[in-house]
Scaffold this motif. Structure first.
Motif, short mmCIF file in Angstrom:
data_model
loop_
_atom_site.label_atom_id
_atom_site.label_comp_id
_atom_site.label_asym_id
_atom_site.label_seq_id
_atom_site.Cartn_x
_atom_site.Cartn_y
_atom_site.Cartn_z
N THR A 1 0.88 -1.18 0.00
CA THR A 1 0.00 0.00 0.00
C THR A 1 0.91 1.22 0.00
OG1 THR A 1 -1.56 -1.28 1.35
CG2 THR A 1 -1.99 1.09 1.09
N PRO A 2 1.36 1.66 -1.18
CA PRO A 2 2.48 2.60 -1.27
C PRO A 2 2.25 4.00 -0.69
CG PRO A 2 1.50 2.23 -3.43
CD PRO A 2 0.89 1.23 -2.51
N ASN A 3 1.02 4.36 -0.37
CA ASN A 3 0.80 5.68 0.22
C ASN A 3 0.86 5.65 1.75
OD1 ASN A 3 -1.76 4.23 0.11
ND2 ASN A 3 -2.68 6.08 0.95
N ILE A 4 1.22 4.50 2.34
CA ILE A 4 1.27 4.36 3.80
C ILE A 4 2.72 4.27 4.28
CG2 ILE A 4 0.61 2.96 5.78
CD1 ILE A 4 -1.70 4.44 4.47
N LEU A 5 3.04 5.09 5.28
CA LEU A 5 4.36 5.08 5.92
C LEU A 5 4.15 5.00 7.43
CD1 LEU A 5 7.54 5.57 5.56
CD2 LEU A 5 7.02 7.95 6.09
N ALA A 6 4.86 4.08 8.08
CA ALA A 6 4.79 3.94 9.53
C ALA A 6 6.02 4.57 10.16
CB ALA A 6 4.68 2.47 9.93
N SER A 7 5.84 5.21 11.31
CA SER A 7 6.97 5.83 12.01
C SER A 7 6.87 5.53 13.50
CB SER A 7 6.97 7.36 11.80
OG SER A 7 5.80 7.95 12.34
N GLY A 8 8.02 5.24 14.10
CA GLY A 8 8.10 5.00 15.54
C GLY A 8 8.91 6.09 16.19
N GLY A 9 8.46 6.54 17.36
CA GLY A 9 9.11 7.70 17.97
C GLY A 9 9.63 7.46 19.37
N ALA A 10 10.37 8.45 19.84
CA ALA A 10 10.85 8.45 21.23
C ALA A 10 9.73 8.79 22.19
CB ALA A 10 12.00 9.45 21.37
N ASP A 11 8.53 9.09 21.66
CA ASP A 11 7.36 9.33 22.50
C ASP A 11 6.55 8.06 22.75
OD1 ASP A 11 6.36 8.91 19.98
OD2 ASP A 11 5.56 10.92 19.71
N ASN A 12 7.15 6.89 22.41
CA ASN A 12 6.55 5.57 22.66
C ASN A 12 5.33 5.28 21.80
OD1 ASN A 12 8.47 5.75 24.70
ND2 ASN A 12 6.97 5.85 26.37
N THR A 13 5.18 5.96 20.68
CA THR A 13 4.01 5.75 19.83
C THR A 13 4.42 5.38 18.41
OG1 THR A 13 3.86 8.06 19.11
CG2 THR A 13 2.70 7.45 21.14
N ILE A 14 3.48 4.75 17.69
CA ILE A 14 3.63 4.46 16.27
C ILE A 14 2.55 5.23 15.52
CG2 ILE A 14 3.54 2.66 14.49
CD1 ILE A 14 4.32 0.64 16.66
N LEU A 15 2.95 5.96 14.48
CA LEU A 15 2.00 6.70 13.67
C LEU A 15 1.94 6.10 12.28
CD1 LEU A 15 2.69 10.45 14.59
CD2 LEU A 15 0.98 8.91 15.54
#
Length: 297
Positions: free
Chosen positions: A184-198
Motif C-alpha cells: 500500500t504505497p501511500n502508507i508510511l509507519a513511524s516509531g518515535g521516542a514518544d513511545n508511539t507508532i504513527l
C-alpha cells in the motif's frame, strides 16, 4: 642560419585559416568570429565532455542507490552512493545537507510532493528521514543540489515546558524508525521516542492512526512482506509486537534486552529476527508463544 622572423614564422601571423563562422568588425571586436550554432565554436564548448557529465548524473534503471547518514563534527548529511554492477561503478553520486541529526532512513518510490491531482504523481527515488525533531523529511534523490525536502510530515513542536500531546498531527519527540508499506504505497509507519507508532497517509501528508502498544521508545519497524496490514515493531521496553492494523489486535514477545533492530524472515513468512542490546539475535515464530532460538552475536 634562420633569422628570428623565419624561425617563428612571424610573417604568417596575420594569415588565419578559413572558418565557417561570420567575422565581426567594430570597436573592440575586430577579428572575432560569430557562430550561429554554439556547438561549432571549438573555443567555448566541449560537447562530448558536457554529455559525459550529464550521463554521470543520470540515474539509470540498472543503478543501485545506497544512502548513508553521516555526521562530521556539527554537520549532518546524507551521502547517496551509486553502485552499478554491470559497469563496476561505485561512487558518491551526490549528498544532501541536513540541519538536524538523522536517526533513521527509509527509501520509497511514492511521490509525496504537493500535487493537486493524483495523475501528477510520478514514481521516483525518494528518501524519508527521521531526525531528532518530531518532523519527518522526504527528499527527492533524483534532484541534485536540492536545498529543501519535497514534503514534511508532522508539525514543528514549539519550545515549551509542557510535554506536547501525541496525536494525528505528528510525534511529540524524535522519530527513531520508519517503514514504508510496499503493498500500500501511500502508507508510511513511524516509531518515535514518544513511545508511539504513527501511520501516515502520504497522499494527504497526515497521520491517520496513533498506536500506543509499547511503553518504551520504538527504534525498529517493519511491514510484513506479503500481508499489507501486518506491522512488526520493536521497543526499548524489551518487547516485539506483531499488530494487525485493521483491528489493532496482535501479540507480543519479551526478549532479553532492548530491541534495536528487526526484520521479517525472507524465506519464512511466519518468522522474524530481532537484535537486542545484549548482543543477541532472536528468531521468533509468530504462531508460537516463545522464541525459536537465540544466537549470541
Amino acid at each position: 642560419e634562420q633569422t628570428t622572423e623565419e624561425e617563428f614564422r612571424m610573417n604568417e601571423y596575420d594569415e588565419e585559416e578559413e572558418s565557417d563562422g561570420t567575422k565581426i568588425f567594430g570597436a573592440g571586436l575586430s577579428g572575432a568570429t560569430y557562430f550561429a550554432n554554439v556547438e561549432d565554436d571549438p573555443y567555448i564548448t566541449l560537447p562530448s565532455a558536457a554529455k559525459d557529465d550529464v550521463d554521470g548524473y543520470d540515474i539509470k534503471p540498472t543503478d543501485n542507490l545506497i544512502c548513508v547518514a553521516k555526521l562530521d563534527g556539527e554537520m549532518s548529511a546524507i551521502e547517496v552512493h551509486l553502485w552499478n554492477e554491470e559497469e563496476e561503478d561505485f561512487y558518491v553520486h551526490h549528498d544532501i545537507l541536513l540541519d538536524k541529526f538523522p536517526l533513521t532512513l527509509e527509501w520509497l518510490s511514492y511521490d509525496a510532493g504537493d500535487q493537486e491531482e493524483m495523475e501528477a504523481r510520478q514514481p521516483g527515488n525518494y528518501l524519508a528521514v527521521g531526525c531528532m525533531s518530531p518532523q519527518i523529511e522526504i527528499w527527492d534523490l533524483d534532484i541534485i543540489n536540492t536545498s529543501e525536502p519535497v514534503a514534511l510530515l508532522g508539525e514543528r513542536v514549539k519550545q515549551s515546558k509542557k510535554k506536547p500531546k501525541v496525536g494525528t498531527k505528528g510525534h511529540s519527540d524524535a522519530v527513531m524508525s520508519l517503514s514504508w508499506n510496499r503493498q500500500t504505497p501511500n502508507i508510511l509507519a513511524s516509531g518515535g521516542a514518544d513511545n508511539t507508532i504513527l501511520l501516515w497517509d502520504l497522499e494527504t501528508a497526515s497521520a491517520k492512526e496513533c498506536l500506543k502498544i509499547h511503553t518504551g521508545k520504538i527504534p525498529a519497524l517493519s511491514w510484513h512482506l506479503a500481508e499489507p496490514t501486518t506491522l512488526l515493531s520493536g521497543s526499548y521496553d524489551h518487547t516485539c509486537s506483531v499488530l494487525d492494523c485493521r483491528t489493532q489486535n496482535g501479540r507480543s514477545w519479551t526478549l532479553d534486552g532492548e530491541v534495536e533492530s528487526i526484520t521479517w524472515h525472507r524465506s519464512s513468512p511466519f518468522s522474524f529476527v530481532a537484535g537486542t542490546s545484549e548482543g543477541s539475535a532472536v528468531c521468533v515464530d509468530i504462531r508460537q508463544e516463545k522464541p525459536l532460538f537465540t544466537i549470541a552475536a
